[in-house]
Write a protein that holds these residues in place. Sequence first.
Motif, PDB file in Angstrom:
ATOM      1  N   THR A  24       3.142 -18.940  -0.563  1.00 16.98           N
ATOM      2  CA  THR A  24       3.254 -20.388  -0.381  1.00 16.98           C
ATOM      3  C   THR A  24       1.980 -21.134  -0.754  1.00 16.98           C
ATOM      4  O   THR A  24       2.022 -22.332  -1.040  1.00 16.98           O
ATOM      5  CB  THR A  24       3.607 -20.735   1.087  1.00 16.98           C
ATOM      6  OG1 THR A  24       2.531 -20.324   1.944  1.00 16.98           O
ATOM      7  CG2 THR A  24       4.881 -20.029   1.512  1.00 16.98           C
ATOM      8  N   GLU A  61      -1.679 -21.785  -2.946  1.00 19.06           N
ATOM      9  CA  GLU A  61      -2.399 -21.588  -4.197  1.00 19.06           C
ATOM     10  C   GLU A  61      -3.761 -20.975  -3.885  1.00 19.06           C
ATOM     11  O   GLU A  61      -4.267 -21.108  -2.755  1.00 19.06           O
ATOM     12  CB  GLU A  61      -2.601 -22.929  -4.907  1.00 19.06           C
ATOM     13  CG  GLU A  61      -1.317 -23.630  -5.319  1.00 19.06           C
ATOM     14  CD  GLU A  61      -1.592 -24.979  -5.945  1.00 19.06           C
ATOM     15  OE1 GLU A  61      -2.553 -25.070  -6.746  1.00 19.06           O
ATOM     16  OE2 GLU A  61      -0.889 -25.950  -5.601  1.00 19.06           O
ATOM     17  N   GLY A 112       7.520 -22.169  -1.946  1.00 17.91           N
ATOM     18  CA  GLY A 112       6.659 -23.331  -1.823  1.00 17.91           C
ATOM     19  C   GLY A 112       5.909 -23.650  -3.098  1.00 17.91           C
ATOM     20  O   GLY A 112       6.176 -23.085  -4.169  1.00 17.91           O
ATOM     21  N   THR A 113       4.935 -24.539  -2.970  1.00 19.62           N
ATOM     22  CA  THR A 113       4.190 -24.996  -4.141  1.00 19.62           C
ATOM     23  C   THR A 113       3.355 -23.880  -4.759  1.00 19.62           C
ATOM     24  O   THR A 113       3.124 -23.880  -5.967  1.00 19.62           O
ATOM     25  CB  THR A 113       3.267 -26.170  -3.770  1.00 19.62           C
ATOM     26  OG1 THR A 113       2.402 -25.766  -2.693  1.00 19.62           O
ATOM     27  CG2 THR A 113       4.086 -27.369  -3.316  1.00 19.62           C
ATOM     28  N   SER A 149       5.843 -22.142  -7.124  1.00 16.83           N
ATOM     29  CA  SER A 149       6.274 -22.983  -8.250  1.00 16.83           C
ATOM     30  C   SER A 149       5.139 -23.207  -9.245  1.00 16.83           C
ATOM     31  O   SER A 149       5.352 -23.155 -10.464  1.00 16.83           O
ATOM     32  CB  SER A 149       6.814 -24.325  -7.749  1.00 16.83           C
ATOM     33  OG  SER A 149       5.819 -25.052  -7.067  1.00 16.83           O
ATOM     34  N   LYS A 150       3.936 -23.423  -8.741  1.00 20.25           N
ATOM     35  CA  LYS A 150       2.801 -23.641  -9.646  1.00 20.25           C
ATOM     36  C   LYS A 150       2.454 -22.368 -10.405  1.00 20.25           C
ATOM     37  O   LYS A 150       2.151 -22.414 -11.610  1.00 20.25           O
ATOM     38  CB  LYS A 150       1.575 -24.137  -8.892  1.00 20.25           C
ATOM     39  CG  LYS A 150       0.435 -24.577  -9.822  1.00 20.25           C
ATOM     40  CD  LYS A 150      -0.693 -25.240  -9.082  1.00 20.25           C
ATOM     41  CE  LYS A 150      -1.686 -25.885 -10.049  1.00 20.25           C
ATOM     42  NZ  LYS A 150      -2.196 -24.969 -11.068  1.00 20.25           N
ATOM     43  N   ASP A 178      10.351 -19.733   2.001  1.00 18.14           N
ATOM     44  CA  ASP A 178      10.747 -21.135   1.897  1.00 18.14           C
ATOM     45  C   ASP A 178      11.085 -21.625   3.305  1.00 18.14           C
ATOM     46  O   ASP A 178      12.133 -21.287   3.850  1.00 18.14           O
ATOM     47  CB  ASP A 178      11.950 -21.278   0.976  1.00 18.14           C
ATOM     48  CG  ASP A 178      12.290 -22.722   0.649  1.00 18.14           C
ATOM     49  OD1 ASP A 178      11.905 -23.607   1.439  1.00 18.14           O
ATOM     50  OD2 ASP A 178      12.950 -22.964  -0.373  1.00 18.14           O
TER      51      ASP A 178
END
Length: 259
Positions: free
Chosen positions: A47, A49, A94-95, A98-99, A122
Amino acid sequence: MKAYQAYLIDLDGTLYKGDEPIDGAKQFISYLNQQRIPHLYVTNNSTKEPKDVVSKLQTMGIEAKEEEVITSALATAEYITELTPGASVFMLGGTGLSKALTDKGLVLKEDEHVDYVVIGLDEQVTYDKLATATLGVRNGAKFISTNQDVSIPKERGFLPGNGAITSVVSVSTGTQPIFIGKPQTIIMDMALDILNMDLSDVAMVGDLYDTDIMSGINANIDTIHVQTGVTTKSEIEQKDIAPTYSFKDLNEVINELEK
């Protein structure tokens, strides 16, 4: 204890618990930095970065760099890209996930007509998301999960983890995913490739036997268990395959290295 040339290090339960640093964590990382010993933080958390991980460590006085962080999200993106560059993906997550996927040029879609279905933790998961993931796998999409952790420690207690969410799609489709995170070798291979050292010179440091220690064992590197998280000393003593070392905390590890 052997002095290794590089270390792979778990985060939660090893360096901190929730938002609280564990005694010895700052000292251990400072020792590695002062000695210029390469190390990577290897986490199943998809989740966040790398910058988020670094920010959290820095609030605890632990100096870290983004390039030292290997998440299951990064390993997942790398794995898919090596197999199918530019692939289309339906994901839960989460981001951080996706990133990682989009940074590798993978195309995120919101329907079931995709090359890959990827499940990451998620916390806003819905029936519709699970339904789309299920249809995607039934349509022939390759099924990947960032990790198989069935539960995760939170302030309220142990809550459903990514493995629990993944199991919904697995049970519905009768299809088992490829798991990327610890204790699987995919994430470990990525970390070891970055270090580019002889396996005998690298050790895995962690608190949880089933993920951290087994990931080291599966990758054929030595393991250092710390008794600051989930798996206790007495539980370690019952395991068929013991870690190479087991210490009370990272302060003891430092003491051994300085002998």
